[in-house]
Design a protein around this motif. Structure first.
Motif, short mmCIF file in Angstrom:
data_model
loop_
_atom_site.label_atom_id
_atom_site.label_comp_id
_atom_site.label_asym_id
_atom_site.label_seq_id
_atom_site.Cartn_x
_atom_site.Cartn_y
_atom_site.Cartn_z
N GLN A 182 0.83 -1.21 0.00
CA GLN A 182 0.00 0.00 0.00
C GLN A 182 0.86 1.26 0.00
OE1 GLN A 182 -2.78 0.69 -0.75
NE2 GLN A 182 -3.86 2.13 0.54
N ILE A 183 1.94 1.23 0.77
CA ILE A 183 2.84 2.39 0.80
C ILE A 183 3.51 2.57 -0.57
CG2 ILE A 183 5.02 3.24 1.79
CD1 ILE A 183 4.03 2.10 4.49
N ALA A 184 3.92 1.44 -1.16
CA ALA A 184 4.54 1.52 -2.50
C ALA A 184 3.54 2.10 -3.51
CB ALA A 184 4.98 0.12 -2.94
N LEU A 185 2.28 1.67 -3.40
CA LEU A 185 1.26 2.21 -4.33
C LEU A 185 1.00 3.70 -4.07
CD1 LEU A 185 -1.28 -0.76 -4.44
CD2 LEU A 185 -0.02 0.17 -6.38
N GLY A 186 1.07 4.08 -2.81
CA GLY A 186 0.89 5.50 -2.47
C GLY A 186 1.98 6.35 -3.10
N ASN A 219 1.79 10.96 -11.09
CA ASN A 219 0.83 12.06 -11.17
C ASN A 219 -0.60 11.52 -11.12
OD1 ASN A 219 -0.05 14.69 -11.29
ND2 ASN A 219 -0.01 14.78 -13.54
N LYS A 220 -0.81 10.62 -10.17
CA LYS A 220 -2.14 10.06 -9.89
C LYS A 220 -2.71 9.32 -11.10
CE LYS A 220 -6.12 12.03 -8.09
NZ LYS A 220 -6.84 13.07 -7.36
N ALA A 221 -1.90 8.45 -11.68
CA ALA A 221 -2.41 7.61 -12.79
C ALA A 221 -3.62 6.84 -12.27
CB ALA A 221 -1.33 6.65 -13.26
N VAL A 279 -3.21 3.19 -10.97
CA VAL A 279 -2.39 3.11 -9.76
C VAL A 279 -3.18 3.63 -8.55
CG1 VAL A 279 -0.25 3.89 -8.67
CG2 VAL A 279 -0.27 3.38 -11.11
N ALA A 280 -3.84 4.77 -8.76
CA ALA A 280 -4.62 5.36 -7.66
C ALA A 280 -5.75 4.41 -7.23
CB ALA A 280 -5.19 6.70 -8.10
N THR A 281 -6.35 3.74 -8.20
CA THR A 281 -7.44 2.81 -7.88
C THR A 281 -6.90 1.58 -7.13
OG1 THR A 281 -8.61 3.57 -9.84
CG2 THR A 281 -9.37 1.51 -8.87
N ALA A 282 -5.73 1.10 -7.56
CA ALA A 282 -5.10 -0.02 -6.85
C ALA A 282 -4.80 0.38 -5.40
CB ALA A 282 -3.82 -0.45 -7.57
N HIS A 283 -4.42 1.64 -5.22
CA HIS A 283 -4.15 2.17 -3.87
C HIS A 283 -5.42 2.12 -3.01
CE1 HIS A 283 -1.86 4.43 -0.95
NE2 HIS A 283 -2.64 5.50 -1.03
N VAL A 284 -6.55 2.45 -3.63
CA VAL A 284 -7.84 2.39 -2.91
C VAL A 284 -8.15 0.94 -2.53
CG1 VAL A 284 -10.34 2.69 -3.18
CG2 VAL A 284 -8.78 4.45 -4.03
N LEU A 285 -7.93 0.02 -3.46
CA LEU A 285 -8.29 -1.39 -3.23
C LEU A 285 -7.41 -2.03 -2.15
CD1 LEU A 285 -9.07 -2.66 -6.83
CD2 LEU A 285 -10.66 -2.30 -4.95
#
Lengths: 241, 359
Positions: free
Chosen positions: B288-292, B299-301, B304-310
């Protein structure tokens, strides 16, 4: 005798000083190097190929936040008058009788992106594209917010706004790169600089004013200006931050 | 709640509950894509879609942001239907009264969530979008809990002789970190609900500093130099501070989960299922930190941002299930002790009776 008295009356009226409205003109200049604009092409192609297909792949559209000419002529700056104390001039709108302003959606972009109107002036939003758009209006000054569908070939949408506001946002969420900003004034004393950086505020009554030049990215600059019966020139220079 | 209560294992019900939880997870992903693509308002009406019945909206019109918003609505309908079936099924076939209430709660929550999503569109209220995101995470936890409670693992928890209670300190620690993750998800939902793009676009520094300058001049400078294709709202000092708090809380959560692993190994042993779950939890937090970080650097691809949410949702659920299992084990151990005490007391009483009779 009668002819003589009429002649005398005309002569007296002609000799009386009459307060005449004047124009304020000027040039907006940008000094320095503006940040490079971003290419909308990749986003457009990924999200909506039907929009991308309207463009030559070699000439995809870019953002245009900083419209700067070769000699620094700075376009899309909203210039408006405030009173001598820098407060908004209110209650002077002639918007109800003014012709409607037009905001078009063409090539999956808003045209123009910077627009200014008066309170209660009609704003017509048009869809010239062969695809669906939604007109999503977001206010920070208490103007009514809307989110209306507009099908290809659909009827124009018409809006009016009762409150003054700088940069009321129009956006299309179907195509999330589409934005326009409409500034609303409660008076007719405003203008937007053209591609040569020039602006004209017409028919300004004599008096002391604050003139404000406002760019969406760089914020506002002001100067004091006094208008009598002659046209006045006021120039502004913005610098890169 | 009594883990020792005789409950019949209903495998079809359990697997349906698992399926509903997986569908909810996918729905979170679909919702994440809607926000990541700034498509939340791309279908201006609700429950209709551009005047069509939602289920009859022609596929040819699912263009641009409409695709994300409309498929989110359709998938939400599937989850709503599955939740309704699950609630009725539990009501009819599960003998535990509290499970019936849990099924009803899931049904009510999915209805509330649907209405929140609709009102966000109809009322053009971005704040409701934030609430919608938070309720979605809560609903996912509930669906996973239902899947756990209907499982053989949970029902047989009481009969496992190997079970031993989880120390209160460890339970409290993990509950605290889980609550912190929930608060972190609220922060994340609030950040995404600003629709202003990245308030800080560099990492590990923030606007070139350890703590960014949030003066009016600095904010004006940041905005003047941001050239965004989407998410064009100007950033504010509040948004910058929000992201800094999000970064700091992420670090605290990492330390908290790493400590949870250490405590689990020490108190429960390496082979305990809860220790293994804690290790999985730590792996999720690292991911999660890596995805953040990737969200910032890309730039909030959207993907990637959605994977961060999941992964955020999975992190919350893992902590919540850890707490629930620990609670269940303690109840089971407690019940067993009571039974043993009862048996001993009964034996003592019967012995005394026999002694008295003999006397």
């Amino acid at each position: 005798m009668r002819i003589f008295s009429n002649f005398l009356l005309v002569a007296i009226l002609a000799a009386m000083p009459v307060a005449r409205a004047a124009d304020i003109t000027g040039v907006i200049t940008f000094k320095g190097t503006p940040p490079p604009e971003a290419d909308i092409g990749p986003t457009m192609t990924a999200a909506s190929p039907d929009c991308a297909a309207m463009y030559d792949p070699a000439k995809m559209p870019t953002t245009h936040f900083y419209v700067v000419g070769a000699k620094g002529e700075f376009a899309d700056v909203v210039v408006s008058l405030k009173d001598a104390d820098g407060k908004d001039i209110t209650g002077k709108s002639t918007g109800a009788s003014a012709p409607p302003a037009v905001l078009d959606q063409k090539g999956c972009l808003y045209t123009p992106t910077i627009l200014a109107i008066q309170t209660d002036q009609k704003l017509t939003v048009r869809n010239s594209d062969p695809c669906i758009h939604n007109v999503h209006i977001t206010s920070t000054a208490g103007n009514p917010e809307h989110n209306d569908p507009q099908m290809p070939g659909g009827a124009d949408l018409t809006y009016t706004f009762p409150k003054p506001e700088m940069f009321l946002t129009f956006q299309c969420d179907v195509h999330h790169w589409m934005f326009a900003w409409v500034s609303i004034f409660d008076n007719p004393y405003f203008s937007i600089s053209d591609k040569d950086g020039k602006f004209t505020i017409k028919n300004v009554p004599p008096g002391k004013y604050t003139i404000e030049a406002n760019h969406r990215k760089l914020g506002a600059k002001t100067q004091s200006v006094e208008v009598d019966d002659k046209d006045v020139t006021v120039n502004f220079t913005f610098e890169a931050k | 709640m009594n883990a020792n209560a005789p409950v019949k294992i209903n495998r079809p019900l359990h697997w349906f509950a698992v399926l509903a939880a997986v569908a909810t997870f996918l729905l979170l992903g679909a919702g994440g894509l809607v926000t990541s693509h700034e498509a939340g308002m791309s279908v201006p009406d609700w429950p209709n879609s551009y005047g069509y019945n939602m289920f009859a909206f022609p596929v040819s019109k699912w263009t641009g942001g409409i695709f994300y918003e409309h498929t989110h609505r359709l998938w939400a309908s599937v989850v709503g239907l599955m939740t309704t079936i699950l609630a009725v099924w539990i009501c009819l076939k599960d003998s535990r009264k509290w499970m019936k209430w849990l099924g009803l709660a899931a049904f009510l929550l999915v209805v509330l969530q649907g209405i929140l999503g609709g009102l966000r569109v109809v009322l053009i209220d971005a704040d409701l979008g934030v609430v919608h995101g938070i309720v979605g995470q809560t609903f996912f936890v509930l669906m996973c809990a239902i899947a756990l409670f209907t499982s053989r693992f949970w029902i047989e928890l009481a009969s496992r002789q190997k079970n031993f209670s989880v120390p209160r300190g460890l339970r409290g620690h993990i509950l605290f970190v889980t609550i912190l993750i929930f608060l972190q998800l609220i922060l994340g939902a609030t950040m995404r609900g600003q629709h202003a793009g990245l308030a800080i676009s560099d990492f590990p520094l923030a606007h070139g500093k350890i703590w960014p300058d949030t003066s009016a001049d600095a904010i004006a400078r940041y905005n003047a130099n941001r050239i965004e294709v989407t998410n064009v709202n100007p950033i504010t000092a509040f948004q910058i501070i929000l992201q800094m708090v999000h970064r700091i809380v992420a670090l605290v959560i990492f330390i908290g989960v790493a400590a949870a692993v250490g405590l689990s190994v020490k108190r429960l042993g390496k082979k305990d299922s809860l220790t293994k779950l804690a290790i999985f939890w730590l792996a999720l937090i690292v991911l999660q930190i890596a995805l953040g970080i990737a969200t910032v650097l890309t730039n909030k691809a959207a993907d990637v941002a959605t994977a961060h949410v999941l992964v955020g949702a999975l992190s919350l659920v893992t902590g919540a299930l850890w707490c629930i299992i620990a609670f269940g084990r303690n109840v089971a151990v407690c019940d067993r002790r009571i039974e043993e005490q009862c048996s001993q007391s009964a034996a003592t009483i019967s012995g005394e009776t026999a002694f008295a009779a003999n006397k």
